[in-house]
Write an enzyme that holds these catalytic residues in place. Structure first.
Site, PDB file in Angstrom:
ATOM      1  N   CYS A  99     -24.246  10.248  59.597  1.00 26.92           N
ATOM      2  CA  CYS A  99     -24.229  11.711  59.500  1.00 26.92           C
ATOM      3  C   CYS A  99     -22.821  12.289  59.671  1.00 26.92           C
ATOM      4  O   CYS A  99     -21.980  12.096  58.797  1.00 26.92           O
ATOM      5  CB  CYS A  99     -25.223  12.284  60.509  1.00 26.92           C
ATOM      6  SG  CYS A  99     -25.684  13.985  60.171  1.00 26.92           S
ATOM      7  N   ARG A 133     -30.435  23.380  55.159  1.00 26.56           N
ATOM      8  CA  ARG A 133     -30.371  22.050  55.779  1.00 26.56           C
ATOM      9  C   ARG A 133     -31.389  21.129  55.146  1.00 26.56           C
ATOM     10  O   ARG A 133     -32.501  21.554  54.813  1.00 26.56           O
ATOM     11  CB  ARG A 133     -30.660  22.157  57.274  1.00 26.56           C
ATOM     12  CG  ARG A 133     -29.474  22.582  58.095  1.00 26.56           C
ATOM     13  CD  ARG A 133     -29.748  22.472  59.575  1.00 26.56           C
ATOM     14  NE  ARG A 133     -29.262  21.220  60.143  1.00 26.56           N
ATOM     15  CZ  ARG A 133     -27.988  20.990  60.432  1.00 26.56           C
ATOM     16  NH1 ARG A 133     -27.082  21.894  60.207  1.00 26.56           N
ATOM     17  NH2 ARG A 133     -27.617  19.817  60.938  1.00 26.56           N
ATOM     18  N   HIS A 199     -30.809   9.054  60.741  1.00 15.52           N
ATOM     19  CA  HIS A 199     -31.014   8.876  62.176  1.00 15.52           C
ATOM     20  C   HIS A 199     -32.338   8.162  62.359  1.00 15.52           C
ATOM     21  O   HIS A 199     -33.017   7.847  61.387  1.00 15.52           O
ATOM     22  CB  HIS A 199     -31.078  10.238  62.879  1.00 15.52           C
ATOM     23  CG  HIS A 199     -29.880  11.100  62.634  1.00 15.52           C
ATOM     24  ND1 HIS A 199     -28.667  10.846  63.198  1.00 15.52           N
ATOM     25  CD2 HIS A 199     -29.704  12.217  61.870  1.00 15.52           C
ATOM     26  CE1 HIS A 199     -27.795  11.769  62.807  1.00 15.52           C
ATOM     27  NE2 HIS A 199     -28.400  12.607  61.998  1.00 15.52           N
TER      28      HIS A 199
END
Lengths: 265, 474
Positions: A99, A133, A199
């Site tokens: 990320c 997002r 993640h």
């Protein structure tokens, strides 16, 4: 080449600044998978102002962080420190970046507010901040040679990353948005360095990718054909459960970017 | 023009009455159908019928409204404060079941109101989701806002801590000049709030505690000064990023608390003995809730009670008469065993629960339920920041449960728990059965459950007749 039992020397970069999404689980998995094989694994934590010696580490890890922490790290990586990181990867060291860490290792990052953050230029990639997002579970068809499998994880990013010809994507998204929500690519690979938005933590549920990194990292100093197998029944079950779940969720709505993304260069 | 509470008049009563009646009907129906505590849906119905219903009802509370916000401890703090208010002869209207969005607050107000929309109570006491605080301040014009702490929780919902803090600052800036704000001095991020508020800011904090941590934990979130970005220096760590800190960069330091715990003696899962000091009095209290984090909850409630004009007697009565908030350390007898139910919803919450369990010895039976529903946060990555390595030596049997049971099991394996001690049962009913079967007669099963898993388990226990329904409490 060294004889004797292998020892994996992990360098965890900015552990206190770049660990907002539980990414340290990746380091836990790497250490655990070495120790289970009877090998030693050592973790060195390096942060702001501490230099990198490329020859002293086999595998580098950097996770995701909040905007402000990311700016601090960006400044710190400019110059010699970023150069040392590039030198280590050119010399065959392995690297995993997640990320925010992934974004910093590209050529540059253009924030939503128009700020231009120069990157380490390890990856031929550019990131542009978006106004929406990308959040949710992800499944990726990973094409990495020696670690072909699906990858499962969770993405939460507004940056849109585009790859240049100097690196290739880690895989194709089956579900989720990946690098930019448009070209279907997720992550990037250059030599033994990987960048990804996943993640989860990523490595515990994707043990083949963990072993890919460990093997490449150790081969720099040890004669190793392959890693001795471990009992991954629980890992595989967790992987399957996560994969089933994301497949059941169905396709993501397409988020059309308000402005066109500039192509790298 | 924005309508102010005083603008509501008889003309609007009919619409409000209709909305309240509809809300009550939906609540009754959903309970009859066993659909659960029915705390959000009725609120939605009311707001559809009357968009300003919460402020219309709240404006009829003579004592005004109190809001309790923060990541952890909202429910316990408001329940403690509710007990103190009752002990002081006040009648709070309170959203007890942890329904802390505008819909939940609306439903609680309607539930406590007569059919004309006049609440049967004299003060509103509402726990408010961190992200909902701005909307709640705007609607309810509170006289007191308490902020307990800010931890990383559900980044997919709330965004990053700094932006959450900015939104909370904006909310506090909207308070009336006569209002009070009560902040946790031990949380560097929370104590930095309220810069632009016209309300009076007060602080609470722990001054004397043994058993402090030697180093910051992996789940410590706010380790840098919000003003200048320098790493904070800590004289003492309580847990996570709570402690006595100062900034070597800009000199900012922890504000001196007005409401303090001068001495804390932790007694495992039984609770703690706390010496509290306030501007008017000091006393020794026994708090039947485990861990330092509950001492913070006590101080928040006590400070709130004082700011609302209550004295020592009401505070003492509230603490002594405290019945455990749902899922926050309840002990429920079932099948000749005891189920110890603790909500564990984020890294700090989990770490504190684990620290408490360490006092219970080894060979425990543990049920760990991890859900990834929207109210839990869809991303379960945070479990890798919990120090499960400290839990791993404790269980002789750990049953992993919930929608993310396999992730929980894998985390425990990598924390060092032998897989022969691990059992994976996604379904909570099966998991409960397995955990009870693993325990001896008279033994305790420790259930650590995320938010929706706690609700689900509690509902299951109600159906099995082991626990009263949520709405029967209080």
């Amino acid at each position: 080449m060294k004889l004797g039992l292998p020892e994996l020397r992990i360098c965890h970069l900015y552990p206190e600044l770049m660990n907002i999404y539980g990414d340290r689980g990746n380091v836990i998995a790497l250490v655990w998978r070495c120790r289970r094989r009877g090998w030693e694994a050592r973790v060195t934590r390096l942060s702001l102002g501490e230099p990198i010696d490329p020859s002293r580490h086999d595998l580098f890890f950097i996770g995701g962080g909040q905007d402000r922490e990311q700016m601090m790290v960006c400044e710190d990586l400019a110059g010699e420190k970023g150069e040392a990181l590039r030198a280590a990867v050119e010399d065959g060291a392995a690297l995993l970046s997640i990320c925010g860490g992934y974004q910093l290792l590209g050529k540059r990052f253009l924030t939503c507010t128009g700020e231009n953050l120069p990157g380490v230029s390890l990856f031929d990639a550019e990131t542009v901040g978006g106004d929406t997002r990308f959040i949710g579970n992800v499944a990726v068809d990973c094409r990495l040679e020696g670690a072909e499998s699906t990858l499962v994880g969770f993405e939460n990013h507004s940056g849109r990353t585009r790859l240049g010809p100097g690196c290739r994507p880690l895989g194709r998204v089956i579900r989720g948005y990946g690098n930019n929500g448009e070209d279907g690519g997720e992550g990037c690979v250059y030599r033994h360095a990987i960048g990804t938005y996943l993640h989860g933590s990523l490595l515990p549920k994707n043990p083949r990718l963990a072993d890919w990194l460990i093997l490449r990292a150790l081969r720099r100093r040890y004669q190793l054909e392959a890693l001795p197998p471990l009992d991954d029944a629980l890992e595989d079950a967790a992987h399957r459960a996560a994969l089933d779940m994301v497949l059941r969720e169905g396709k993501r709505p397409r988020l059309s970017p308000r402005r066109r993304l500039p192509s790298p260069r | 023009m924005k309508s102010r509470p005083s603008d509501y008049n008889i003309r609007m009563d009919m619409r409000l009455a209709a909305a309240v009646a509809a809300g009550k009907a939906v609540t009754w129906l959903s309970r009859r159908l066993g659909a659960g505590a029915g705390s959000n849906f009725p609120g939605k119905v009311i707001l559809r019928l009357h968009a300003d219903a919460p402020q219309a009802m709240a404006s009829r509370l003579p004592g005004g409204c109190v809001l309790v916000s923060g990541t952890n401890g909202k429910t316990t703090t408001s329940n403690l404060l509710s007990g103190m208010l009752r002990a002081g002869g006040r009648l709070p209207v309170h959203n007890r079941v942890g329904a802390n969005l505008i819909t939940g607050i609306t439903a609680a107000l309607a539930q406590a109101s007569d059919l004309r929309g006049a609440p049967r109570g004299d003060i509103g006491l509402f726990e408010v989701d961190e992200a909902t605080l701005p909307a709640a301040v705007e609607r309810l014009r509170p006289r007191l806002v308490i902020v307990t702490n800010l931890f990383r929780d559900q980044l997919d919902r709330y965004g990053e801590l700094e932006s959450l803090a900015r939104r909370m600052d904006a909310a506090l800036a909207g308070l009336n000049p006569g209002a009070d704000v009560l902040l946790n001095a031990d949380d560097p991020l929370v104590s930095s709030l309220g810069r632009d508020t016209r309300a009076t800011v007060h602080y609470y904090g722990i001054e004397g505690a043994r058993d402090t941590e030697k180093a910051l934990r992996h789940a410590a979130d706010s380790k840098h000064c919000r003003e200048c970005g320098s790493p904070l220096a800590f004289d003492a760590h309580y847990f996570a990023h709570m402690g006595r800190y100062s900034c070597p960069g800009c000199g900012r330091s922890r504000p001196a608390p007005e409401f303090a715990a001068s001495r804390v003696e932790l007694r495992g899962t039984a609770g703690s003995r706390v010496t509290v000091v306030t501007p008017g009095w000091s006393a020794d209290l026994f708090l039947g809730l485990p861990g330092l984090y509950n001492v913070h909850n006590l101080l928040a409630a006590l400070g709130g009670a004082q700011l609302l004009g209550l004295g020592e007697e009401a505070v003492r009565g509230g603490v002594e008469g405290y019945s455990t908030a749902f899922g926050r350390g309840e002990r429920i007898p079932i099948d000749g065993r005891t189920l110890f139910l603790v909500l564990s919803k984020n890294p700090t919450g989990f770490n504190e629960v684990i620290r408490t369990l360490r006092g219970e010895g080894e060979g425990l039976v543990v049920l760990a339920a991890l859900n990834d529903r929207i109210a839990d946060g869809r991303d379960v990555s945070w479990i890798w920041d919990v120090d499960f390595e400290e839990l791993a030596p404790l269980p002789r049997r750990l049953v992993a449960a919930g929608t993310r049971a396999w992730d929980m099991a894998l985390r425990m394996k990598y924390a060092g728990l032998d897989t022969s001690r691990l059992e994976v049962r996604g379904d909570l009913r099966e998991a409960l059965r397995a955990a009870l079967a693993a325990a001896e007669e008279g033994e305790t099963v420790y259930a650590l459950t995320t938010y929706t898993a706690t609700l689900e388990l509690r509902r299951l226990l109600t159906r099995l007749g082991a626990a009263p329904g949520l709405w029967e409490e209080g």
